[in-house]
Design an enzyme around this catalytic site. Structure first.
Site, mmCIF file in Angstrom:
data_model
loop_
_atom_site.group_PDB
_atom_site.id
_atom_site.type_symbol
_atom_site.label_atom_id
_atom_site.label_comp_id
_atom_site.label_asym_id
_atom_site.label_seq_id
_atom_site.Cartn_x
_atom_site.Cartn_y
_atom_site.Cartn_z
ATOM 1 N N CYS A 97 0.612 -1.331 0.014
ATOM 2 C CA CYS A 97 -0.047 -0.035 -0.058
ATOM 3 C C CYS A 97 0.830 1.322 -0.059
ATOM 4 O O CYS A 97 0.734 2.092 -0.962
ATOM 5 C CB CYS A 97 -0.762 -0.078 1.023
ATOM 6 S SG CYS A 97 -2.147 -1.207 1.211
ATOM 7 N N LYS B 17 7.012 -6.795 6.553
ATOM 8 C CA LYS B 17 6.883 -6.340 8.162
ATOM 9 C C LYS B 17 6.518 -7.951 8.759
ATOM 10 O O LYS B 17 6.323 -8.892 7.821
ATOM 11 C CB LYS B 17 5.760 -5.479 8.385
ATOM 12 C CG LYS B 17 4.083 -5.885 7.990
ATOM 13 C CD LYS B 17 3.224 -5.147 8.435
ATOM 14 C CE LYS B 17 2.124 -5.696 8.185
ATOM 15 N NZ LYS B 17 0.776 -4.885 8.772
HETATM 16 C C1 UDX Z 1 -0.954 -0.144 5.692
HETATM 17 C C2 UDX Z 1 -1.964 0.596 6.357
HETATM 18 O O1 UDX Z 1 -1.473 0.500 7.788
HETATM 19 C C3 UDX Z 1 -3.659 0.249 6.046
HETATM 20 O O2 UDX Z 1 -4.452 1.178 6.977
HETATM 21 C C4 UDX Z 1 -3.571 0.441 4.855
HETATM 22 O O3 UDX Z 1 -5.070 -0.044 4.388
HETATM 23 C C5 UDX Z 1 -2.715 -0.464 3.987
HETATM 24 O O4 UDX Z 1 -1.473 -0.017 4.199
HETATM 25 P P1 UDX Z 1 0.020 -2.548 5.759
HETATM 26 O O5 UDX Z 1 0.747 -2.371 4.569
HETATM 27 O O6 UDX Z 1 -0.445 -3.946 6.048
HETATM 28 O O7 UDX Z 1 -1.056 -1.614 6.136
HETATM 29 O O8 UDX Z 1 1.086 -2.318 6.806
HETATM 30 P P2 UDX Z 1 1.714 -1.327 8.261
HETATM 31 O O9 UDX Z 1 1.530 -2.083 9.222
HETATM 32 O O10 UDX Z 1 0.761 -0.072 8.173
HETATM 33 O O11 UDX Z 1 2.890 -0.958 7.914
HETATM 34 C C6 UDX Z 1 3.489 -0.409 6.593
HETATM 35 C C7 UDX Z 1 5.023 -0.244 6.632
HETATM 36 O O12 UDX Z 1 5.516 0.650 7.262
HETATM 37 C C8 UDX Z 1 5.591 -1.583 7.070
HETATM 38 O O13 UDX Z 1 6.802 -1.844 6.065
HETATM 39 C C9 UDX Z 1 6.143 -1.203 8.471
HETATM 40 O O14 UDX Z 1 7.652 -2.015 8.780
HETATM 41 C C10 UDX Z 1 6.525 0.323 8.245
HETATM 42 N N1 UDX Z 1 6.440 1.135 9.508
HETATM 43 C C11 UDX Z 1 5.305 1.096 10.295
HETATM 44 C C12 UDX Z 1 7.561 1.513 9.988
HETATM 45 O O15 UDX Z 1 8.723 1.566 9.318
HETATM 46 N N2 UDX Z 1 7.517 2.289 11.218
HETATM 47 C C13 UDX Z 1 6.477 2.502 11.809
HETATM 48 O O16 UDX Z 1 6.387 2.977 12.853
HETATM 49 C C14 UDX Z 1 5.141 1.689 11.174
#
Ligand code: UDX
Length: 438
Positions: A261, A321
């Protein structure tokens, strides 16, 4: 009230939508052009890795509320009172969202419909798409087709929780009749409704993902600054996150965001802005910071080990993740080829991530095989297994300086260092301390 619902597309969003609506008591048919997927789902096996989905799938099928079909015998009998479009909108080479699957499905539905229905757009589509769809396909249809923009905010690994305990439900529509039907659809979910026009609902989706991405790139910039001045990003994140206006979530610094996303949606939003004559400067920087952030392990490992020939490097984690098998836009996919180009031998270990061949690297079946003889290890994914490693044993199996590059700031830095390993991270004073350790 039980509604007859059709969900088109059984990818991540479509399947979660289908099983959750069936769980709420609606009569749901999930449609996909991929016969193999439909067969697998009909046999009760989930096509995605998501905690809890198998149970909901089984429950839905046992109650008779959930069935799967292909459109091979035409769309007419598949169209429900509510028909949800949840097909993919991948990134086109120019960064825009590729809407070809959405267009194909909407055209087929509009063409086949012989009774009025409400079309619900759950696929992430650029602002203005709803208006264009209405004009091009729906206005001239033989029956009334209502249109609702209803974006999803599902996190992988927490999708069911995000569905049933969502912070909000966003509904963009022009007509009250369609909104009334949507309220019925979500009657059992206790969440505030944001009822608005279609373009605003479309914007909420992109703005949410762009804001969260901005938060990540912002904290990563602060972390990089912490490395320059010797401050500690953990304390800084904690300190700023306690301000309720800022909030403590999404302040984990590291090698940046990946997944299906954020990378796609930020680039698509930038593209939409440019196309509409607006330069979204802040968003461009967010994307640039993220692209750069994922290269940090390469920069620091190369600096610490100038000649990578005949050196082994362990890549710990491939998924974007933890608690998912999804490798889309994972930083590992950029890190590995760059290190391999320098002549390093690379072994990747991930406890779950899908079978995937990464050019220049070998996948191994356990963490110790990856670490054996490695001069450096890069933690790409904060899997629990890595945070629990026996660092004394890690030191024994690794060679040379035993660099542990903690790309997710998830390890106990003191434990790693006291085992005699060289600890590097993002904003945890890595460079200074690494120099002290050397
Ligand atoms: C995300 C949104 O949270 C969700 O609402 C949307 O509909 C789709 O995209 P997702 O892709 O499943 O969901 O992952 P998310 O848990 O949000 O993490 C996204 C990325 O950000 C990961 O690579 C994670 O490692 C990174 N991340 C997240 C960070 O680097 N730091 C943070 O503090 C949080």
């Amino acid at each position: 009230m039980t509604l007859r619902v059709t969900v088109v597309g059984t990818g991540y969003v479509g399947l979660v939508t289908g099983v959750c609506l069936a769980h709420s008591g609606h009569s749901v048919t999930c449609v996909d052009i991929d016969r193999a997927k439909v067969d697998m789902l009909t046999s009760g096996t989930s096509t995605i890795y998501e905690p809890g989905i198998e149970e909901l799938l089984a429950g839905g099928m046992a109650s008779g509320n959930l069935t799967f079909a292909t459109p091979e015998n035409g769309w007419r009998d598949l169209i429900g009172d509510i028909t949800v479009v949840a097909v993919g909108t991948p990134m086109a080479p120019n960064g825009a969202a590729d809407l070809s699957a959405v267009r194909t499905v909407v055209a087929a539905l509009a063409e086949a419909a012989d009774h009025p229905f409400t079309l619900v757009m759950k696929s992430t589509v650029p602002m203005g798409t709803g208006a264009a769809i209405r004009q091009r396909y729906l206005d001239d249809a033989a029956v009334r087709i209502g249109y609702v923009s209803n974006p999803e905010f599902l996190r992988e690994g927490k999708a069911l929780e995000d569905w049933f305990k969502t912070d909000r439900i966003v509904l963009g529509a022009a007509e009250e009749a369609d909104l009334a039907l949507m309220r019925e659809l979500y009657a059992d979910i206790d969440a505030p409704l944001v009822e608005t026009d279609v373009a605003s609902a479309e914007t909420i989706k992109y703005a949410s993902n762009a804001f969260l991405s901005t938060k990540i790139s912002f904290i990563n910039e602060i972390a990089n600054l912490c490395d320059c001045i010797g401050a500690d990003i953990d304390a800084v994140s904690r300190g700023i996150g306690m301000d309720k206006r800022i909030g403590s979530q999404f302040l984990n610094a590291g090698i940046g965001y990946g997944g299906s996303c954020f990378p796609k949606d930020t680039r698509a939003l930038d593209f939409i802005a440019t196309l509409n004559g607006y330069q979204f400067t802040l968003l461009k920087s967010v994307i640039e910071v993220n692209n750069r952030q994922r290269l940090l392990p390469v920069v620091h490992v190369m600096r610490a080990l100038p000649d990578l020939h005949e050196r082994s490097i362990a890549i710990l984690g491939l998924a974007f993740k933890p608690d998912t098998d999804d490798v889309r836009e994972s930083p590992a996919l950029d890190i590995v080829p760059l290190l391999a180009e320098q002549g390093a031998t690379i072994r990747i270990y991930d406890p779950v991530a899908a079978e995937l061949t990464v050019s220049g690297a070998t996948r191994v079946a356990d963490v110790w095989r990856a670490l054996e003889g490695a001069s450096a290890a890069v933690v790409v994914t904060e899997w629990h297994e890595f945070t629990e490693l026996d660092w004394a044993r890690v030191r024994e199996v690794m060679t040379g300086p035993g660099i542990i590059y903690d790309g997710r700031n998830c390890l106990d830095a003191a434990a790693v260092r006291s085992a005699g390993l060289t600890y590097m991270a993002v904003g945890r004073g890595g460079e200074h301390r690494a120099a002290e350790n050397a």
